[in-house]
Design an enzyme around this catalytic site. Structure first.
Site, PDB file in Angstrom:
ATOM      1  N   GLU A  42      -7.332   2.285   1.063  1.00 14.03           N
ATOM      2  CA  GLU A  42      -6.387   1.774   0.341  1.00 14.03           C
ATOM      3  C   GLU A  42      -5.496   1.289   1.508  1.00 14.03           C
ATOM      4  O   GLU A  42      -4.815   2.088   2.279  1.00 14.03           O
ATOM      5  CB  GLU A  42      -5.689   3.471   0.063  1.00 14.03           C
ATOM      6  CG  GLU A  42      -4.635   3.419  -1.013  1.00 14.03           C
ATOM      7  CD  GLU A  42      -3.867   4.824  -1.892  1.00 14.03           C
ATOM      8  OE1 GLU A  42      -3.031   4.456  -1.915  1.00 14.03           O
ATOM      9  OE2 GLU A  42      -4.997   5.244  -1.393  1.00 14.03           O
TER      10      GLU A  42
ATOM     11  N   LYS B 123      -3.538   1.705  -6.757  1.00 15.47           N
ATOM     12  CA  LYS B 123      -4.799   1.760  -5.219  1.00 15.47           C
ATOM     13  C   LYS B 123      -5.280   3.132  -5.033  1.00 15.47           C
ATOM     14  O   LYS B 123      -6.903   2.896  -4.548  1.00 15.47           O
ATOM     15  CB  LYS B 123      -3.464   1.360  -3.778  1.00 15.47           C
ATOM     16  CG  LYS B 123      -2.607   0.523  -3.973  1.00 15.47           C
ATOM     17  CD  LYS B 123      -1.959   0.140  -3.292  1.00 15.47           C
ATOM     18  CE  LYS B 123      -0.826   1.407  -2.662  1.00 15.47           C
ATOM     19  NZ  LYS B 123       0.367   1.444  -4.141  1.00 15.47           N
ATOM     20  N   THR B 124      -5.156   3.714  -5.424  1.00 11.78           N
ATOM     21  CA  THR B 124      -6.107   4.985  -4.540  1.00 11.78           C
ATOM     22  C   THR B 124      -7.376   5.473  -5.807  1.00 11.78           C
ATOM     23  O   THR B 124      -8.384   5.148  -5.010  1.00 11.78           O
ATOM     24  CB  THR B 124      -5.124   5.857  -5.168  1.00 11.78           C
ATOM     25  OG1 THR B 124      -5.009   6.575  -3.491  1.00 11.78           O
ATOM     26  CG2 THR B 124      -6.112   7.777  -5.268  1.00 11.78           C
TER      27      THR B 124
END
Length: 471
Positions: free
Chosen positions: A165, A121-122
């Protein structure tokens, strides 16, 4: 409409303001003109950055830190009920706002892209933020890690796009209503909150159901959990589903990934045309992340060739295979990987990027519950390294579980043929891993806990500065 300060968040107090997710929201609110205050257990570069923006940051948690005119208390799921500031707020009737509700409010009147998945995600959120910024679209964004400096995990932009996110760990991603959502993968994790894959699927289905009518879900075509989620969602008529990956039937198909040292060249078929672009970080999984970002941007109406060129601007995020330095011919790299899939991906990326180097890992397991469920798989992943040193479990928000220790990982690693040793003293581990390294080796500090702090100390030890290394 220009986004303003959400109701009740004009004078917020953040408990744990220095955390990756909390600090980003605090930064954006400060930039929008809110009078932001908060507390954290210790000073950090992030708290310093927030102070520089005008936020009030207290060290330690004390009811006295809570201002008389605080409009709301912002908390994450990590904040316990007995926190003195939270208890004082409840006693005084001050509204308590979860971090996810605050983030959702920041996205009102904008075009949100929410990036979800068990891992990646990051990186994917960062890729989008950097690419859209380089195209002059001035997005707002909130990321779970810093791009290049403390406080760079978030920004209030003047454009209409908000990239965020979306955290599945506590189901807080159900709060968002994105125009475009990305699901990178669906795997069993966060065992304190999910008891089975069926619960995971249900949670991701709920997240997908929050996409605005006519919106788009960008989802992996190669990962089994994502494929199953796609099957379950095909009957949602209002949802546009765009798959990406190397599978033949993917809507955005990856034709080729060519490693080029610490970068990759990626060729995709999108919109009936082949498109080749560079990803400035190594590894097949990062190439997939970049293609997910590309597909999401196209879903918002941004030309694919513009996005492809802009994605080259992304050069990494802290703790995601971040080079910390080199000493005595040894490179020290920091990896946030803490789930077996992430560990495997990062170790394979390092193998591809530096095939002639030995890879040594200083690994710190993260959470007792994760180790209990996935310790065997963690050990198997460590077999991809030449040698590993395994620390005690980093507890974060959890209490110990009887019988759950790093030995679960070490035993599994040895069964898989790995060369692995235990080290219970984190300070001593610096000398142990440095003593194993030879010129030409790569040393990875791996895990989501404070193992990241050991990288500079390893470099000091390698360079002969043992006094600093011991601090």
């Amino acid at each position: 409409m220009t986004p303003g300060i959400p109701p009740a968040l004009d004078r917020p107090h953040f408990i744990g303001i220095g955390g990756a997710g909390m600090s980003g929201i605090a930064k954006i609110l400060t930039q929008r003109g809110a009078q932001v205050a908060g507390s954290d257990s210790k000073a950090s570069a992030t708290t310093d950055a927030l102070r520089a923006l005008g936020a009030t940051v207290h060290l330690g948690h004390d009811a006295a830190h809570l201002a008389e005119d605080a409009s709301a208390i912002v908390v994450s799921s990590a904040i316990r009920a007995d926190n003195p500031e939270l208890a004082a707020a409840k006693e005084r009737g001050i509204p308590v706002v979860h971090r996810s509700d605050a983030l959702a409010a920041l996205m009102d009147n904008l075009r949100p892209i929410a990036v979800a998945g068990t891992h990646g995600k990051t990186t994917t959120t960062s890729m989008l933020a950097v690419a859209l910024s380089s195209l002059g679209l001035n997005p707002s964004y909130a990321i779970g890690g810093d791009l290049d400096a403390p406080g760079s995990n978030a920004d209030h932009g003047s454009g209409e796009i908000f990239v965020a996110e979306a955290d599945e760990s506590d189901r807080s991603f159900h709060k968002y209503a994105p125009e475009v959502a990305i699901v990178l993968n669906v795997e069993l994790d966060h065992h304190a909150n999910y008891a089975s894959m069926d619960e995971i699927y249900d949670s991701f289905e709920t997240f997908a159901g929050k996409i605005v009518p006519g919106g788009t879900l960008v989802i992996a075509a190669d990962q089994s959990g994502a494929v199953e989620l796609t099957r379950r969602l095909r009957d949602v008529s209002s949802l546009n589903i765009v798959t990406y990956g190397e599978s033949e039937g993917a809507d955005v198909r990856i034709h080729k990934i060519t490693p080029r040292g610490l970068t990759s060249e990626v060729t995709v078929l999108i919109g009936g045309k082949l498109l080749t672009f560079t990803v400035s970080v190594p590894g097949r999984h990062y190439a997939h992340n970049a293609v997910a970002a590309l597909a999401a941007g196209v879903a918002l109406g941004i030309p694919a060739h513009n996005l492809a060129a802009a994605l080259k601007s992304y050069t990494g995020v802290k703790r995601r295979l971040q080079l910390k330095g080199e000493a005595a011919g040894v490179q020290v790299i920091d990896s946030y990987a803490h789930h077996p899939t992430e560990m495997t991906a990062d170790l394979e990326a390092m193998r591809a990027a530096a095939a002639d180097s030995r890879i040594l890992v200083l690994y710190q397991p993260h959470l007792f519950s994760r180790t209990q469920e996935l310790g065997t798989e963690m050990g198997q992943a460590l077999a991809l390294a030449d040698s590993s040193v395994v620390l005690d479990i980093y507890p974060a928000r959890e209490d110990p579980i009887p019988g759950v220790t790093s030995d679960l990982i070490i035993d599994a690693a040895r069964t898989a043929g790995a060369d692995v040793v235990a080290e219970h003293d984190k300070d001593k581990s610096v000398a142990v891993i440095a003593g194993m390294a030879k010129p030409g080796d790569l040393v990875l500090t791996m895990g989501a806990g404070d193992v990241t702090d050991l990288g500079p100390r390893i470099l000091d030890h390698l360079s002969g500065d043992t006094a600093t290394a011991a601090e």
